[in-house]
Scaffold this motif. Structure first.
Motif, PDB file in Angstrom:
ATOM      1  N   MET A  44      24.609 106.601  63.287  1.00  0.00           N
ATOM      2  CA  MET A  44      24.310 105.652  64.261  1.00  0.00           C
ATOM      3  C   MET A  44      25.555 104.994  65.064  1.00  0.00           C
ATOM      4  SD  MET A  44      21.902 102.018  63.951  1.00  0.00           S
ATOM      5  CE  MET A  44      20.722 103.198  63.095  1.00  0.00           C
ATOM      6  N   ARG A  45      25.518 104.994  66.107  1.00  0.00           N
ATOM      7  CA  ARG A  45      26.776 104.529  66.980  1.00  0.00           C
ATOM      8  C   ARG A  45      26.994 103.238  66.886  1.00  0.00           C
ATOM      9  NH1 ARG A  45      29.717 109.056  67.951  1.00  0.00           N
ATOM     10  NH2 ARG A  45      30.549 108.020  69.970  1.00  0.00           N
ATOM     11  N   ARG A  46      28.262 102.751  66.443  1.00  0.00           N
ATOM     12  CA  ARG A  46      28.620 101.503  66.116  1.00  0.00           C
ATOM     13  C   ARG A  46      30.074 101.231  66.860  1.00  0.00           C
ATOM     14  NH1 ARG A  46      23.984  98.794  65.362  1.00  0.00           N
ATOM     15  NH2 ARG A  46      23.154  99.144  63.513  1.00  0.00           N
ATOM     16  N   THR A  47      30.245  99.932  67.304  1.00  0.00           N
ATOM     17  CA  THR A  47      31.551  99.581  67.959  1.00  0.00           C
ATOM     18  C   THR A  47      32.503  99.138  66.906  1.00  0.00           C
ATOM     19  OG1 THR A  47      30.033  99.069  69.810  1.00  0.00           O
ATOM     20  CG2 THR A  47      32.583  98.334  70.131  1.00  0.00           C
ATOM     21  N   ILE A  48      33.667  99.553  67.221  1.00  0.00           N
ATOM     22  CA  ILE A  48      34.883  99.045  66.617  1.00  0.00           C
ATOM     23  C   ILE A  48      35.362  97.729  66.836  1.00  0.00           C
ATOM     24  CG2 ILE A  48      37.277  99.464  66.080  1.00  0.00           C
ATOM     25  CD1 ILE A  48      37.062 102.451  66.658  1.00  0.00           C
ATOM     26  N   THR A  49      35.487  96.759  66.118  1.00  0.00           N
ATOM     27  CA  THR A  49      35.794  95.336  66.376  1.00  0.00           C
ATOM     28  C   THR A  49      37.087  94.950  65.692  1.00  0.00           C
ATOM     29  OG1 THR A  49      34.460  94.537  64.439  1.00  0.00           O
ATOM     30  CG2 THR A  49      33.301  94.644  66.466  1.00  0.00           C
ATOM     31  N   GLY A  50      37.592  95.809  64.953  1.00  0.00           N
ATOM     32  CA  GLY A  50      38.803  95.323  64.369  1.00  0.00           C
ATOM     33  C   GLY A  50      39.401  96.535  63.199  1.00  0.00           C
ATOM     34  N   TYR A  51      40.404  96.196  62.641  1.00  0.00           N
ATOM     35  CA  TYR A  51      40.931  96.979  61.732  1.00  0.00           C
ATOM     36  C   TYR A  51      41.650  96.391  60.469  1.00  0.00           C
ATOM     37  CZ  TYR A  51      41.152 100.167  65.847  1.00  0.00           C
ATOM     38  OH  TYR A  51      40.769 100.878  66.919  1.00  0.00           O
ATOM     39  N   ASP A 100      43.561  99.590  53.899  1.00  0.00           N
ATOM     40  CA  ASP A 100      43.281  99.615  52.479  1.00  0.00           C
ATOM     41  C   ASP A 100      44.357  99.471  51.461  1.00  0.00           C
ATOM     42  OD1 ASP A 100      44.183 102.057  52.079  1.00  0.00           O
ATOM     43  OD2 ASP A 100      42.185 103.206  51.993  1.00  0.00           O
ATOM     44  N   GLU A 101      44.122  99.535  50.378  1.00  0.00           N
ATOM     45  CA  GLU A 101      45.161  99.550  49.155  1.00  0.00           C
ATOM     46  C   GLU A 101      46.245 100.752  49.148  1.00  0.00           C
ATOM     47  OE1 GLU A 101      41.160 101.113  47.631  1.00  0.00           O
ATOM     48  OE2 GLU A 101      41.825  99.092  48.739  1.00  0.00           O
ATOM     49  N   GLU A 102      45.498 101.873  49.971  1.00  0.00           N
ATOM     50  CA  GLU A 102      46.514 102.911  49.848  1.00  0.00           C
ATOM     51  C   GLU A 102      46.994 103.044  51.227  1.00  0.00           C
ATOM     52  OE1 GLU A 102      44.028 106.253  48.749  1.00  0.00           O
ATOM     53  OE2 GLU A 102      44.110 105.648  46.657  1.00  0.00           O
ATOM     54  N   SER A 103      46.958 101.898  52.075  1.00  0.00           N
ATOM     55  CA  SER A 103      47.711 101.970  53.371  1.00  0.00           C
ATOM     56  C   SER A 103      46.898 102.819  54.150  1.00  0.00           C
ATOM     57  CB  SER A 103      49.098 102.115  53.478  1.00  0.00           C
ATOM     58  OG  SER A 103      49.834 101.296  52.701  1.00  0.00           O
ATOM     59  N   HIS A 104      45.734 103.189  53.949  1.00  0.00           N
ATOM     60  CA  HIS A 104      45.055 104.047  55.068  1.00  0.00           C
ATOM     61  C   HIS A 104      44.360 102.973  56.013  1.00  0.00           C
ATOM     62  CE1 HIS A 104      45.565 107.786  53.133  1.00  0.00           C
ATOM     63  NE2 HIS A 104      45.113 107.340  52.171  1.00  0.00           N
ATOM     64  N   TRP A 105      44.200 103.444  57.277  1.00  0.00           N
ATOM     65  CA  TRP A 105      43.626 102.457  58.335  1.00  0.00           C
ATOM     66  C   TRP A 105      41.981 102.613  58.202  1.00  0.00           C
ATOM     67  CZ3 TRP A 105      45.558  98.498  60.535  1.00  0.00           C
ATOM     68  CH2 TRP A 105      47.021  98.313  60.861  1.00  0.00           C
ATOM     69  N   VAL A 106      41.602 101.280  58.204  1.00  0.00           N
ATOM     70  CA  VAL A 106      40.000 101.245  58.175  1.00  0.00           C
ATOM     71  C   VAL A 106      39.604 100.651  59.291  1.00  0.00           C
ATOM     72  CG1 VAL A 106      38.054 100.046  56.870  1.00  0.00           C
ATOM     73  CG2 VAL A 106      40.098 101.131  55.675  1.00  0.00           C
ATOM     74  N   ALA A 107      38.414 101.267  60.025  1.00  0.00           N
ATOM     75  CA  ALA A 107      38.028 100.482  61.274  1.00  0.00           C
ATOM     76  C   ALA A 107      36.928  99.559  60.867  1.00  0.00           C
ATOM     77  CB  ALA A 107      37.514 101.417  62.211  1.00  0.00           C
ATOM     78  N   GLU A 108      37.021  98.301  61.301  1.00  0.00           N
ATOM     79  CA  GLU A 108      35.784  97.452  61.096  1.00  0.00           C
ATOM     80  C   GLU A 108      34.755  97.569  62.195  1.00  0.00           C
ATOM     81  OE1 GLU A 108      37.618  93.802  60.848  1.00  0.00           O
ATOM     82  OE2 GLU A 108      38.874  94.273  59.171  1.00  0.00           O
ATOM     83  N   LEU A 109      33.400  97.953  61.968  1.00  0.00           N
ATOM     84  CA  LEU A 109      32.447  98.157  62.846  1.00  0.00           C
ATOM     85  C   LEU A 109      31.416  96.766  63.041  1.00  0.00           C
ATOM     86  CD1 LEU A 109      31.385 101.858  61.869  1.00  0.00           C
ATOM     87  CD2 LEU A 109      33.035 100.949  63.627  1.00  0.00           C
ATOM     88  N   THR A 117      49.511 103.976  65.848  1.00  0.00           N
ATOM     89  CA  THR A 117      50.215 103.131  66.714  1.00  0.00           C
ATOM     90  C   THR A 117      49.345 101.938  66.959  1.00  0.00           C
ATOM     91  OG1 THR A 117      49.718 104.177  68.739  1.00  0.00           O
ATOM     92  CG2 THR A 117      51.694 105.084  67.835  1.00  0.00           C
ATOM     93  N   PRO A 118      50.005 100.805  67.106  1.00  0.00           N
ATOM     94  CA  PRO A 118      49.354  99.667  67.384  1.00  0.00           C
ATOM     95  C   PRO A 118      48.599  99.725  68.788  1.00  0.00           C
ATOM     96  CG  PRO A 118      51.255  99.099  66.685  1.00  0.00           C
ATOM     97  CD  PRO A 118      51.491 100.649  66.713  1.00  0.00           C
ATOM     98  N   ALA A 119      49.259 100.267  69.934  1.00  0.00           N
ATOM     99  CA  ALA A 119      48.740 100.447  71.052  1.00  0.00           C
ATOM    100  C   ALA A 119      47.398 101.342  70.995  1.00  0.00           C
ATOM    101  CB  ALA A 119      49.514 101.120  72.085  1.00  0.00           C
ATOM    102  N   GLY A 120      47.504 102.317  70.371  1.00  0.00           N
ATOM    103  CA  GLY A 120      46.563 103.349  70.167  1.00  0.00           C
ATOM    104  C   GLY A 120      45.228 102.560  69.513  1.00  0.00           C
ATOM    105  N   ARG A 121      45.437 101.976  68.394  1.00  0.00           N
ATOM    106  CA  ARG A 121      44.263 101.217  67.806  1.00  0.00           C
ATOM    107  C   ARG A 121      43.813 100.199  68.720  1.00  0.00           C
ATOM    108  NH1 ARG A 121      48.196 101.476  63.728  1.00  0.00           N
ATOM    109  NH2 ARG A 121      48.897  99.437  64.106  1.00  0.00           N
ATOM    110  N   GLN A 122      44.725  99.446  69.469  1.00  0.00           N
ATOM    111  CA  GLN A 122      44.027  98.471  70.572  1.00  0.00           C
ATOM    112  C   GLN A 122      43.366  99.177  71.482  1.00  0.00           C
ATOM    113  OE1 GLN A 122      44.837  95.269  70.425  1.00  0.00           O
ATOM    114  NE2 GLN A 122      43.468  94.783  72.128  1.00  0.00           N
ATOM    115  N   SER A 123      43.717 100.432  71.815  1.00  0.00           N
ATOM    116  CA  SER A 123      43.000 101.163  72.893  1.00  0.00           C
ATOM    117  C   SER A 123      41.748 101.643  72.704  1.00  0.00           C
ATOM    118  CB  SER A 123      43.835 102.330  73.389  1.00  0.00           C
ATOM    119  OG  SER A 123      43.705 103.569  72.531  1.00  0.00           O
ATOM    120  N   MET A 124      41.307 101.658  70.949  1.00  0.00           N
ATOM    121  CA  MET A 124      40.185 102.182  70.632  1.00  0.00           C
ATOM    122  C   MET A 124      39.136 101.017  70.122  1.00  0.00           C
ATOM    123  SD  MET A 124      40.129 105.392  71.025  1.00  0.00           S
ATOM    124  CE  MET A 124      38.898 105.989  69.675  1.00  0.00           C
ATOM    125  N   LEU A 125      39.607  99.716  70.338  1.00  0.00           N
ATOM    126  CA  LEU A 125      38.756  98.590  70.297  1.00  0.00           C
ATOM    127  C   LEU A 125      37.617  98.976  71.021  1.00  0.00           C
ATOM    128  CD1 LEU A 125      41.108  95.646  69.333  1.00  0.00           C
ATOM    129  CD2 LEU A 125      39.456  96.652  68.007  1.00  0.00           C
TER     130      LEU A 125
END
Ligand SMILES: [Zn+2]
Length: 68
Positions: free
Chosen positions: A1-8, A11-20, A42-50
């Motif tokens: 199901m398609r869900r929208t990224i609302t934030g990031y 995790d404990e291993e420093s991997h980025w996790v998107a919040e849907l 990059t911060p700009a990249g993550r921002q662009s995918m919100l």
């Protein structure tokens, strides 16, 4: 199901996790050559995918949300 990224968050291993917007979290790793998501590094990249959509397999499986 398609869900929208609302934030990031990371995790404990420093991997980025998107919040849907469905309440699920989804890892958005950049680990070439298997997973190539340079925007996540990059911060700009993550921002662009919100506001864009990811396929949420947890919704497809009917799982409970990851956040209260
Ligand atoms: Zn979901």
């Amino acid at each position: 199901m398609r869900r929208t990224i609302t934030g990031y968050h990371r995790d404990e291993e420093s991997h980025w996790v998107a919040e849907l917007d469905c309440g699920h979290n989804q890892h958005v790793r950049h680990s070439p050559p298997w997973v190539v998501r340079p925007w996540v590094t990059t911060p700009a990249g993550r921002q662009s995918m919100l506001g864009t959509e990811l396929d949420c397999r947890k919704c497809d499986r009917g799982e409970g949300t990851d956040r209260g």
